[in-house]
Motif scaffolding. Structure first.
Motif, PDB file in Angstrom:
ATOM      1  N   PRO A  75      -5.135  -2.323   3.334  1.00  0.00           N
ATOM      2  CA  PRO A  75      -4.349  -3.263   2.521  1.00  0.00           C
ATOM      3  C   PRO A  75      -3.378  -2.573   1.561  1.00  0.00           C
ATOM      4  N   ASN A  76      -3.796  -1.460   0.949  1.00  0.00           N
ATOM      5  CA  ASN A  76      -2.898  -0.739   0.049  1.00  0.00           C
ATOM      6  C   ASN A  76      -1.840   0.037   0.817  1.00  0.00           C
ATOM      7  N   THR A  77      -2.237   0.621   1.936  1.00  0.00           N
ATOM      8  CA  THR A  77      -1.273   1.355   2.759  1.00  0.00           C
ATOM      9  C   THR A  77      -0.178   0.418   3.254  1.00  0.00           C
ATOM     10  N   ALA A  78      -0.583  -0.768   3.716  1.00  0.00           N
ATOM     11  CA  ALA A  78       0.380  -1.745   4.216  1.00  0.00           C
ATOM     12  C   ALA A  78       1.297  -2.243   3.109  1.00  0.00           C
ATOM     13  N   LEU A  79       0.748  -2.444   1.927  1.00  0.00           N
ATOM     14  CA  LEU A  79       1.563  -2.923   0.800  1.00  0.00           C
ATOM     15  C   LEU A  79       2.564  -1.852   0.369  1.00  0.00           C
ATOM     16  N   ALA A  80       2.120  -0.626   0.269  1.00  0.00           N
ATOM     17  CA  ALA A  80       3.012   0.460  -0.139  1.00  0.00           C
ATOM     18  C   ALA A  80       4.132   0.674   0.873  1.00  0.00           C
TER      19      ALA A  80
END
Length: 272
Positions: A75-80
């Protein structure tokens, strides 16, 4: 023949005018299409809250697309990477650690609920019943190591020294009367450790599949006096977008509060 030609010509002009009007209408409809808002999440009640507010966002012209991912990194990788617009699965310290390690610019938008952290043991009814040298499983990411140790210190199971860095680590344990051994595992493996370790420190989301709740089964619980509320997160570049703000408003509605209180008593405590 001349009159017929003029009539056909007039009809053609009318059709052309109608076509222009229809094109204008279609262009207008296109510009008024719903804004798509992609939000990455993991498990209930996170996903359930997003589903609950979906109709409200639709009424506001926002098409909420819930992207369910399989681990607590994606989720954080995709958001970044701008693959999603926001995510909803983490607390602020976890987000801050991701930013530090990845030179990212994720920002907290709104705290939604406290996932009441607890200590669970299959063969002990109280923390005092844990044997000398018992193995306690805790999540291995640094923010949740900090959280787990702080919970145990809160209940005087261990004593921590003065915090000299961002997070507590095992090196900060200055008193461990029963010589508990801390086994760090991936966050998603905590529930599996319930059978293998003497105790496990985990959130309700991972305890629930085992039929465990903080209120009924936890030896110790964290409560709400902490910085670990599950939070809606976006990026610096889109944090002020109308769709993001509308989502935050919807997620802190009375409807969401009632949903949590009625369905997740002592498990997901409203933070708003």
């Amino acid at each position: 023949m001349k009159k017929r030609f003029m009539t056909v010509g007039l009809a053609a002009l009318l059709l052309a005018a109608c076509g222009d009007e229809e094109a204008t209408t279609n262009d207008k409809a296109t510009t008024e299409e719903a804004t798509t808002l992609k939000v990455a999440s993991l498990i209930p009640p996170m996903t359930e809250i997003l589903e609950l507010v979906e109709p409200q966002l639709e009424a506001d012209g926002i098409d909420l697309e819930i992207v369910v991912l399989g681990d607590n990194v994606q989720p954080n990788t995709a958001l970044a990477a701008d693959e999603v617009d926001a995510n909803f699965f983490q607390h602020k310290p976890y987000m801050e650690e991701f930013n530090r390690n990845n030179d990212a610019n994720l920002v907290p938008i709104e705290e939604i609920y406290f996932a009441n952290y607890g200590v669970y043991a299959k063969n002990a009814a109280s923390i005092e019943e844990l044997p000398e040298g018992a193995t306690i499983a805790i999540a291995n990411d640094i923010s949740n190591v900090d959280r787990s140790l702080a919970l145990l210190a809160q209940h005087n199971v261990i004593t921590l020294g003065e915090k000299t860095d961002v997070y507590y680590t095992e090196a900060d344990v200055i008193d461990n009367p029963k010589n508990f051994v801390f086994k760090t595992v991936d966050l998603l493996m905590l529930a599996r450790m319930y059978d293998d370790a003497d105790a496990v420190v985990m959130t309700p989301a991972y305890a629930a599949p085992l039929g465990l709740t903080p209120k009924s089964d936890a030896l110790l619980t964290e409560g709400i006096d902490n910085d670990f509320a599950i939070t809606l997160v976006a990026r610096e570049d889109n944090q002020d977008d109308a769709a993001i703000q509308a989502l935050a408003e919807a997620m802190t509605s009375e409807e969401v509060r009632q949903f949590l209180e009625e369905n997740y008593d002592e498990t997901a405590i409203p933070a708003f």
